[in-house]
Design an enzyme around this catalytic site. Structure first.
Site, PDB file in Angstrom:
ATOM      1  N   ASP A  89      12.014 -22.577  99.070  1.00  0.00           N
ATOM      2  CA  ASP A  89      12.002 -22.867  97.642  1.00  0.00           C
ATOM      3  C   ASP A  89      12.837 -21.787  96.970  1.00  0.00           C
ATOM      4  O   ASP A  89      12.397 -20.636  96.856  1.00  0.00           O
ATOM      5  CB  ASP A  89      10.568 -22.859  97.111  1.00  0.00           C
ATOM      6  CG  ASP A  89      10.500 -23.171  95.618  1.00  0.00           C
ATOM      7  OD1 ASP A  89      11.566 -23.286  94.979  1.00  0.00           O
ATOM      8  OD2 ASP A  89       9.372 -23.271  95.085  1.00  0.00           O
ATOM      9  N   SER A 175      30.733 -27.797  89.770  1.00  0.00           N
ATOM     10  CA  SER A 175      30.918 -29.149  89.252  1.00  0.00           C
ATOM     11  C   SER A 175      32.107 -29.121  88.305  1.00  0.00           C
ATOM     12  O   SER A 175      32.465 -28.059  87.779  1.00  0.00           O
ATOM     13  CB  SER A 175      29.657 -29.595  88.499  1.00  0.00           C
ATOM     14  OG  SER A 175      29.893 -30.759  87.753  1.00  0.00           O
ATOM     15  N   TYR A 188      23.057 -28.135  81.907  1.00  0.00           N
ATOM     16  CA  TYR A 188      23.621 -28.231  83.256  1.00  0.00           C
ATOM     17  C   TYR A 188      25.030 -27.667  83.266  1.00  0.00           C
ATOM     18  O   TYR A 188      25.398 -26.863  84.131  1.00  0.00           O
ATOM     19  CB  TYR A 188      23.619 -29.689  83.707  1.00  0.00           C
ATOM     20  CG  TYR A 188      24.291 -29.931  85.037  1.00  0.00           C
ATOM     21  CD1 TYR A 188      23.672 -29.580  86.220  1.00  0.00           C
ATOM     22  CD2 TYR A 188      25.551 -30.529  85.106  1.00  0.00           C
ATOM     23  CE1 TYR A 188      24.278 -29.797  87.447  1.00  0.00           C
ATOM     24  CE2 TYR A 188      26.172 -30.751  86.321  1.00  0.00           C
ATOM     25  CZ  TYR A 188      25.528 -30.391  87.494  1.00  0.00           C
ATOM     26  OH  TYR A 188      26.143 -30.606  88.706  1.00  0.00           O
TER      27      TYR A 188
END
Length: 307
Positions: A89, A175, A188
């Site tokens: 995690d 991205s 984001y």
């Protein structure tokens, strides 16, 4: 003639010019023979596809995420003998050093290539998204990743003593939203911009010991929309790049030690070029497209439909 050439490029190109030309050199079958790789965020999508790309070309790979059953399925699909499952995690920062030690033990040596692929997207307008959402996105997409990168790089450099050669490679899945602001995905986008600022600096500080590749995919077939913050939106895979194509291009850039690559179909790729080189025109176009994307989200239509 220029219009014809542009039309052809617009239809067939799915990456930046440098990466497109690099495909002429190709990728050897044994490109990563003997390499030790750790992929974080490998249970689905781009990460899972990268596992197969590296193991098929000779690497031993540790794969991590929270979803153990999916990791086991990826390991079996790609190459169970060369793939090691390590649950993690990434938000539990106190476990990062132990996780690195476990990866090092599994691979019989510290990972030479670290791929940070985990993250969560967003389908919300700025006014609809609570401040807590921005914090959660930045914790996962930025702070967790820089924590792992710092721990790995310190340990790597302490175990290797070269000063004029490359000891490792760090690959960040960013991205196109890290290059251009994204309507209905502001936090984001901010987290991806933060990755560029941090790891561009990291690259300059660590040269030549650690090479940094920042990969900037556009819309790619994955589960990212399924788990995004905000409103569920209709998104069709036909408007996105196939996952395997994206992972191949990232692997190609990795082998040739590229610093940054843009991986996307048009019109997203064209819009990125426009904002990069003709920002006034790009921002003018963005002001026209932004409200349309917000409206598409509100109406439940495909955010990546360019028609």
């Amino acid at each position: 003639v220029i219009a014809i050439l542009f039309s052809i490029w617009f239809k067939i190109c799915d990456c930046d010019l440098g990466l497109a030309l690099l495909q002429l050199r190709g990728l050897p079958d044994d490109a990563f023979s003997g390499k030790r790789v750790w992929i974080i965020g490998a249970s689905s999508g781009i990460g899972a596809s990268l596992v197969c790309e590296y193991t098929e070309r000779g690497a031993s790979v540790v794969i991590s995420s929270r979803r153990v059953s999916l990791l086991q399925a990826v390991a079996e699909k790609c190459n169970a003998g060369k793939t090691f499952v390590l649950p993690l995690d990434v938000l539990d920062i106190n476990t990062h050093e132990n996780a690195l030690n476990a990866a090092t033990k599994a691979l019989s040596g510290i990972p030479e290539i670290l791929i940070l692929n985990s993250g969560r997207s967003q389908r919300q307008t700025i006014l609809d998204a609570p401040l807590e959402t921005s914090r959660e996105i930045l914790e996962l997409n930025f702070f967790a990743l820089i924590s792992i990168a710092r721990i790995w790089s310190k340990q790597l450099l302490s175990m290797t003593h070269g000063t004029t050669k490359q000891d490792g490679q760090l690959i960040i899945t960013s991205s196109l939203s890290g290059k251009i602001g994204t309507p209905a995905g502001s936090s984001y986008s901010a987290s991806k911009f933060a990755l560029h600022g941090f790891f561009d600096s990291f690259r300059m500080e660590m040269y030549p010991r650690i090479n940094v590749l920042i990969a900037c995919p556009g819309p790619v077939v994955s589960e990212i929309a399924k788990f995004a913050h905000g409103k569920a939106a209709t998104e069709f895979d036909s408007n996105k790049m196939p996952t395997k194509r994206c992972s191949y291009l990232m692997t190609l850039a990795s082998f040739y030690n590229y610093d940054e690559v843009w991986i996307s179909r048009n019109p997203e790729l064209f819009f990125t070029y426009l904002l990069q080189y003709v920002p006034r025109l790009g921002h003018a176009l963005g002001r026209r497209l932004g409200p349309k994307r917000v409206k598409a989200l509100q109406q439940g239509r495909d955010l990546f439909d360019s028609s």
